[in-house]
Write an enzyme that holds these catalytic residues in place. Structure first.
Site, mmCIF file in Angstrom:
data_model
loop_
_atom_site.group_PDB
_atom_site.id
_atom_site.type_symbol
_atom_site.label_atom_id
_atom_site.label_comp_id
_atom_site.label_asym_id
_atom_site.label_seq_id
_atom_site.Cartn_x
_atom_site.Cartn_y
_atom_site.Cartn_z
ATOM 1 N N LYS A 1 67.975 28.398 54.065
ATOM 2 C CA LYS A 1 68.090 29.817 54.784
ATOM 3 C C LYS A 1 66.929 30.515 54.636
ATOM 4 C CE LYS A 1 71.225 31.720 52.145
ATOM 5 N NZ LYS A 1 71.486 30.546 51.005
ATOM 6 N N ARG B 1 77.126 38.313 50.745
ATOM 7 C CA ARG B 1 77.505 37.195 49.973
ATOM 8 C C ARG B 1 78.981 37.214 49.681
ATOM 9 N NH1 ARG B 1 72.095 35.751 48.255
ATOM 10 N NH2 ARG B 1 72.069 33.918 47.148
ATOM 11 N N ARG C 1 62.381 22.824 44.128
ATOM 12 C CA ARG C 1 61.966 24.183 44.769
ATOM 13 C C ARG C 1 60.837 24.614 43.811
ATOM 14 N NH1 ARG C 1 66.023 28.173 47.438
ATOM 15 N NH2 ARG C 1 66.474 28.788 45.369
ATOM 16 N N ARG D 1 75.486 29.019 40.526
ATOM 17 C CA ARG D 1 75.503 29.679 41.884
ATOM 18 C C ARG D 1 76.038 28.701 42.753
ATOM 19 N NH1 ARG D 1 69.471 28.983 42.616
ATOM 20 N NH2 ARG D 1 69.542 29.870 44.387
ATOM 21 N N ARG E 1 61.908 29.142 39.836
ATOM 22 C CA ARG E 1 62.787 30.130 39.769
ATOM 23 C C ARG E 1 63.626 29.766 38.544
ATOM 24 N NH1 ARG E 1 65.215 31.803 45.393
ATOM 25 N NH2 ARG E 1 67.177 32.174 43.951
#
Ligand code: AMP
Length: 217
Positions: free
Chosen positions: A13, A89, A128, A172, A161
C-alpha cells in the site's frame, strides 16, 4: 480523487500510494508515518503510540482519528485530493472517516484493496528496510538501494522497522485478520471497492492499479 488504499501489512500500500500520489499529484496520508513521526518527536501522542506500534497492535481509534482528521482538513488534501494509506483499519474507523468526509463534503471516490497471498506478505515485510531520515523505503531483494544499507536519496543508514521483526509481523497479520479484513465487505456494500491482485512486482501492480482507477476522478 479521494481514495483509501486497503490491504494487509506488506501488501505494498505504502509503495503504491507514494508512486500513485506522485503521478496524480495527490496528498499521501499515511497514519503509520504520522504516528512514527510523532514517536520520533516524542510528543505525548507519539509516546503513547510507540509501545503499541512496536507490538503491532492498533493505536486507539480516537487518537488516530485526531491525526487523520487534522491532516485531511489541510489545504493540500482539500485541493489536490488524497490517498489514505493505513486508515481506516477497522469498521469504527471507517464510520468515523465517513462522518469526517461527509462534514467536509468530500466523499471517497474509491477504495483499493490490494490482494496478496500470505507467504508473499511475510517475505515482503521481513525484507523491508527504510530510511529514518527521509522515509524512503526499500526491500533487500525486490527494491535494493544502489549501495547496500544506504539510502539512495540522502545516504543515511537504512533500518528495519521494529514492527517488521517476526513476532510483530505475526501479530500485525492477526490484527488484520481480526479487525481490518471486515472493511472489504464494508466498502463492497458501499460499491466503492476496487480489487487489485498484488502478488507481482511493483511496476506490474502499479500498471494494474492505474488501469483499474482509469476514469475515476
Ligand atoms: P503502517 O505503517 O500503516 O503499517 O502502520 C504501523 C503501525 O501504526 C500499525 O501497526 C499500528 O500500530 C499503527 N497504526 C497506523 N495506522 C493506524 C490506524 N489507522 N489505526 C490504528 N493504528 C494504526
Amino acid at each position: 480523487m479521494r481514495s483509501v488504499f486497503l490491504g494487509p501489512p506488506g501488501a505494498g500500500k505504502g509503495t503504491q500510494a507514494a508512486l500513485f500520489c506522485e503521478k496524480r499529484k495527490l496528498a499521501h496520508v499515511s497514519t503509520g508515518e504520522l504516528l512514527r513521526q510523532a514517536a520520533r518527536e516524542g510528543t505525548p501522542l507519539g509516546k503513547k503510540a510507540a509501545e503499541i506500534m512496536k507490538r503491532g497492535d492498533l493505536v486507539p481509534d480516537d487518537l488516530v482519528l485526531g491525526i487523520a482528521k487534522a491532516r485531511l482538513d489541510s489545504a493540500d488534501c482539500r485541493t489536490r485530493g488524497f490517498v489514505l494509506d493505513g486508515y481506516p483499519r477497522n469498521v469504527q474507523q471507517a464510520k468515523d472517516l465517513d462522518k469526517v468526509l461527509k462534514d467536509m463534503k468530500q466523499p471517497l471516490s474509491a477504495v483499493v484493496y490490494f490482494e496478496v497471498d500470505r507467504p508473499s506478505l511475510i517475505a515482503r515485510l521481513s525484507g523491508r528496510r527504510g530510511c529514518p531520515k527521509c522515509s524512503a523505503s526499500y526491500h533487500v531483494t525486490a527494491l535494493p538501494p544502489k549501495v547496500a544499507g544506504k539510502c539512495d536519496s540522502c545516504g543515511s543508514a537504512l533500518v528495519q522497522r521494529e514492527d517488521d521483526r517476526p513476532d510483530s509481523i505475526a501479530n500485525r497479520l492477526k490484527v488484520y485478520d481480526e479487525k481490518t479484513k471486515d472493511l472489504i465487505g464494508y466498502y463492497k456494500a458501499l460499491k466503492l471497492l476496487v480489487t487489485v491482485p498484488s502478488n507481482g512486482g511493483i511496476e506490474e501492480i502499479a500498471a494494474s492499479l492505474e488501469l483499474k482507477l482509469k476514469g475515476i476522478a
